[in-house]
Design a protein around this motif. Structure first.
Motif, PDB file in Angstrom:
ATOM      1  N   MET A  95      55.075  32.211 -29.189  1.00 41.50           N
ATOM      2  CA  MET A  95      54.142  33.440 -29.329  1.00 41.50           C
ATOM      3  C   MET A  95      54.806  34.730 -28.690  1.00 41.50           C
ATOM      4  SD  MET A  95      50.786  32.779 -29.701  1.00 41.50           S
ATOM      5  CE  MET A  95      49.983  33.977 -28.870  1.00 41.50           C
ATOM      6  N   GLY A  96      54.706  35.725 -29.115  1.00 38.75           N
ATOM      7  CA  GLY A  96      55.291  37.058 -28.709  1.00 38.75           C
ATOM      8  C   GLY A  96      54.270  37.751 -27.738  1.00 38.75           C
ATOM      9  N   PHE A  97      54.629  38.926 -27.405  1.00 36.26           N
ATOM     10  CA  PHE A  97      53.723  39.754 -26.516  1.00 36.26           C
ATOM     11  C   PHE A  97      52.984  40.562 -27.284  1.00 36.26           C
ATOM     12  CE2 PHE A  97      53.733  43.820 -24.456  1.00 36.26           C
ATOM     13  CZ  PHE A  97      53.133  43.499 -23.149  1.00 36.26           C
ATOM     14  N   SER A  98      51.809  40.363 -26.653  1.00 40.16           N
ATOM     15  CA  SER A  98      50.652  41.384 -27.177  1.00 40.16           C
ATOM     16  C   SER A  98      50.168  42.146 -25.840  1.00 40.16           C
ATOM     17  CB  SER A  98      49.600  40.682 -27.751  1.00 40.16           C
ATOM     18  OG  SER A  98      49.696  40.089 -28.849  1.00 40.16           O
ATOM     19  N   GLY A  99      50.441  43.709 -25.911  1.00 41.69           N
ATOM     20  CA  GLY A  99      49.945  44.496 -24.903  1.00 41.69           C
ATOM     21  C   GLY A  99      50.747  45.742 -25.169  1.00 41.69           C
ATOM     22  N   HIS A 100      51.154  46.455 -24.245  1.00 43.38           N
ATOM     23  CA  HIS A 100      51.495  47.868 -24.515  1.00 43.38           C
ATOM     24  C   HIS A 100      53.027  48.185 -23.673  1.00 43.38           C
ATOM     25  CE1 HIS A 100      47.249  48.090 -25.155  1.00 43.38           C
ATOM     26  NE2 HIS A 100      47.555  49.070 -25.905  1.00 43.38           N
ATOM     27  N   LEU A 101      53.846  48.894 -24.339  1.00 44.20           N
ATOM     28  CA  LEU A 101      54.966  49.293 -23.639  1.00 44.20           C
ATOM     29  C   LEU A 101      54.955  50.886 -23.395  1.00 44.20           C
ATOM     30  CD1 LEU A 101      58.017  47.436 -25.693  1.00 44.20           C
ATOM     31  CD2 LEU A 101      56.935  46.890 -23.219  1.00 44.20           C
ATOM     32  N   VAL A 102      54.711  51.334 -22.268  1.00 43.28           N
ATOM     33  CA  VAL A 102      54.279  52.875 -21.754  1.00 43.28           C
ATOM     34  C   VAL A 102      55.830  53.444 -21.408  1.00 43.28           C
ATOM     35  CG1 VAL A 102      53.052  54.026 -20.486  1.00 43.28           C
ATOM     36  CG2 VAL A 102      51.993  52.079 -21.112  1.00 43.28           C
ATOM     37  N   PHE A 103      56.244  54.491 -22.018  1.00 41.58           N
ATOM     38  CA  PHE A 103      57.183  55.257 -21.958  1.00 41.58           C
ATOM     39  C   PHE A 103      57.207  56.526 -21.493  1.00 41.58           C
ATOM     40  CE2 PHE A 103      61.018  58.075 -23.594  1.00 41.58           C
ATOM     41  CZ  PHE A 103      61.901  57.194 -22.771  1.00 41.58           C
ATOM     42  N   ALA A 104      57.423  57.023 -20.201  1.00 41.95           N
ATOM     43  CA  ALA A 104      57.497  58.248 -19.587  1.00 41.95           C
ATOM     44  C   ALA A 104      58.400  58.273 -18.775  1.00 41.95           C
ATOM     45  CB  ALA A 104      55.824  58.272 -18.976  1.00 41.95           C
ATOM     46  N   ARG A 105      58.580  59.739 -18.008  1.00 38.15           N
ATOM     47  CA  ARG A 105      59.271  60.256 -17.101  1.00 38.15           C
ATOM     48  C   ARG A 105      58.639  60.694 -15.907  1.00 38.15           C
ATOM     49  NH1 ARG A 105      62.855  65.188 -19.031  1.00 38.15           N
ATOM     50  NH2 ARG A 105      60.628  66.195 -18.434  1.00 38.15           N
ATOM     51  N   SER A 106      59.244  60.305 -14.736  1.00 38.98           N
ATOM     52  CA  SER A 106      58.969  60.673 -13.481  1.00 38.98           C
ATOM     53  C   SER A 106      59.892  60.236 -12.260  1.00 38.98           C
ATOM     54  CB  SER A 106      57.453  59.726 -13.064  1.00 38.98           C
ATOM     55  OG  SER A 106      57.229  59.955 -11.675  1.00 38.98           O
ATOM     56  N   ASN A 107      59.923  61.071 -11.360  1.00 42.35           N
ATOM     57  CA  ASN A 107      60.776  60.622 -10.230  1.00 42.35           C
ATOM     58  C   ASN A 107      60.382  59.666  -9.184  1.00 42.35           C
ATOM     59  OD1 ASN A 107      62.815  62.657 -10.967  1.00 42.35           O
ATOM     60  ND2 ASN A 107      61.625  64.067  -9.711  1.00 42.35           N
ATOM     61  N   ARG A 108      59.085  59.221  -9.395  1.00 38.02           N
ATOM     62  CA  ARG A 108      58.132  58.106  -8.897  1.00 38.02           C
ATOM     63  C   ARG A 108      58.137  56.898  -9.854  1.00 38.02           C
ATOM     64  NH1 ARG A 108      53.370  61.790  -7.003  1.00 38.02           N
ATOM     65  NH2 ARG A 108      52.472  59.597  -6.641  1.00 38.02           N
ATOM     66  N   PRO A 109      57.957  55.820  -9.246  1.00 45.51           N
ATOM     67  CA  PRO A 109      57.463  54.565  -9.858  1.00 45.51           C
ATOM     68  C   PRO A 109      56.297  54.940 -11.000  1.00 45.51           C
ATOM     69  CG  PRO A 109      58.072  53.644  -7.911  1.00 45.51           C
ATOM     70  CD  PRO A 109      58.157  55.329  -7.809  1.00 45.51           C
ATOM     71  N   LEU A 110      56.407  54.719 -12.211  1.00 44.48           N
ATOM     72  CA  LEU A 110      55.294  54.848 -13.251  1.00 44.48           C
ATOM     73  C   LEU A 110      54.050  54.313 -12.588  1.00 44.48           C
ATOM     74  CD1 LEU A 110      56.494  55.067 -16.848  1.00 44.48           C
ATOM     75  CD2 LEU A 110      55.940  56.854 -15.397  1.00 44.48           C
ATOM     76  N   LEU A 111      54.049  53.011 -12.124  1.00 49.77           N
ATOM     77  CA  LEU A 111      52.928  52.305 -11.471  1.00 49.77           C
ATOM     78  C   LEU A 111      52.134  53.228 -10.756  1.00 49.77           C
ATOM     79  CD1 LEU A 111      51.447  49.747 -12.267  1.00 49.77           C
ATOM     80  CD2 LEU A 111      52.957  48.692 -10.735  1.00 49.77           C
ATOM     81  N   GLU A 112      52.539  54.287  -9.850  1.00 48.35           N
ATOM     82  CA  GLU A 112      52.078  55.047  -8.836  1.00 48.35           C
ATOM     83  C   GLU A 112      51.212  56.023  -9.516  1.00 48.35           C
ATOM     84  OE1 GLU A 112      54.780  56.642  -6.465  1.00 48.35           O
ATOM     85  OE2 GLU A 112      55.479  54.995  -5.668  1.00 48.35           O
ATOM     86  N   ALA A 113      51.350  56.237 -10.963  1.00 47.59           N
ATOM     87  CA  ALA A 113      50.250  57.213 -11.800  1.00 47.59           C
ATOM     88  C   ALA A 113      49.094  56.799 -11.574  1.00 47.59           C
ATOM     89  CB  ALA A 113      50.691  57.134 -13.123  1.00 47.59           C
ATOM     90  N   PRO A 114      48.021  57.896 -11.352  1.00 45.99           N
ATOM     91  CA  PRO A 114      46.636  57.566 -11.002  1.00 45.99           C
ATOM     92  C   PRO A 114      45.951  56.766 -11.984  1.00 45.99           C
ATOM     93  CG  PRO A 114      47.229  60.023 -10.518  1.00 45.99           C
ATOM     94  CD  PRO A 114      48.377  59.312 -11.162  1.00 45.99           C
ATOM     95  N   VAL A 115      46.657  56.970 -13.197  1.00 43.65           N
ATOM     96  CA  VAL A 115      45.917  56.334 -14.445  1.00 43.65           C
ATOM     97  C   VAL A 115      45.815  54.735 -14.235  1.00 43.65           C
ATOM     98  CG1 VAL A 115      48.130  55.931 -15.847  1.00 43.65           C
ATOM     99  CG2 VAL A 115      46.099  56.299 -16.895  1.00 43.65           C
TER     100      VAL A 115
END
Length: 198
Positions: free
Chosen positions: A1-21
Motif C-alpha cells: 500500500m502506498g501513501f494517501s494524503g498530502h505533501l505540502v510545500f512552502a517556505r518559512s523561517n519557522r517550522p511549517l507545522l507552526e502555521a495557524p492553518v
C-alpha cells in the motif's frame, strides 16, 4: 500500500507545522503531520495523512508564509494532483502519473451492473484513451502555470517549460518521486538528502 494524503510545500523561517492553518488539527491528528523533505532557503515539505489538510488551507498557508506554496494530493502513491498558489491568488494544477489519472477520472456509465466487467471492456479502454488525450492536451498550460508560479517564488534559475511538460508526461512508481522531481525541474534548491519513501 502506498501513501494517501498530502505533501505540502512552502517556505518559512519557522517550522511549517507552526502555521495557524494547523491549529485546528487536534493533537492526535498532528502526529500524522511530519516533515518529509527540507530544501535550502526555508523551503519545507510536510507529509499530511488523510484528514489533516483541506483544499482551503492552501490560501491560508500562502497568506501566513507570504510566499507561493503548493500541495500534492496523493492517492496510494500512484498518482497526485498538484495545486500551486502564488501570493496574488493565481493557481495552477497538474496531474502526476497521467496514465493512472486517466483511468481514475473516467466516469463509469450509470447502466453498469458489474464494475469488473466494465474495467475489462473495450469501451473502458477507449474511454481511458480519450481521457488521456484530454489530459495530455492540458499539459502545456499546466507547465506554463507551474513555471510562472516558480518565478513568483523567486527561484534562481529559469525552468524549461519543455522539460516540465516531459516530466508531466512521465511515469514513476511513486508519485512522491515525481513531485520532488517537479520541484527540482522548477529550479527550487535541491534537498540535502533524499526524501524518505512514504
Amino acid at each position: 500500500m502506498g501513501f494517501s494524503g498530502h505533501l505540502v510545500f512552502a517556505r518559512s523561517n519557522r517550522p511549517l507545522l507552526e502555521a495557524p492553518v494547523f491549529d485546528s488539527v487536534n493533537e492526535e491528528l498532528k502526529t500524522a503531520v511530519r516533515t518529509w523533505e527540507s530544501r535550502p532557503g526555508g523551503w519545507q515539505t510536510l507529509r499530511c495523512d488523510v484528514g489533516t489538510w483541506d483544499d482551503a488551507d492552501l490560501a491560508a498557508l500562502v497568506g501566513w508564509s507570504r510566499a507561493p506554496a503548493c500541495v500534492a494530493d496523493l492517492s496510494d502513491s500512484s498518482l497526485a494532483l498538484v495545486t500551486g498558489l502564488d501570493t496574488t491568488g493565481l493557481r495552477w494544477q497538474a496531474w502526476l502519473n497521467l496514465d493512472i489519472a486517466a483511468r481514475v477520472l473516467v466516469e463509469e456509465p450509470e447502466d453498469i451492473d458489474d464494475q469488473l466487467l466494465w474495467l475489462d471492456s473495450p469501451e473502458f479502454h477507449e474511454a481511458v484513451r480519450r481521457k488521456r488525450v484530454e489530459l495530455d492536451a492540458e499539459i502545456p498550460a499546466d507547465a506554463e502555470g507551474a513555471v510562472a508560479w516558480a518565478a513568483a517564488a523567486g527561484v534562481p534559475v529559469t525552468p524549461q517549460t519543455g522539460r516540465i511538460e516531459e516530466l508531466l508526461r512521465s511515469h514513476e512508481t511513486f508519485a512522491e518521486d515525481l513531485f520532488s522531481a517537479l520541484l527540482d525541474e522548477l529550479g527550487f534548491p535541491r534537498a540535502a538528502q533524499p526524501s524518505p519513501q512514504a
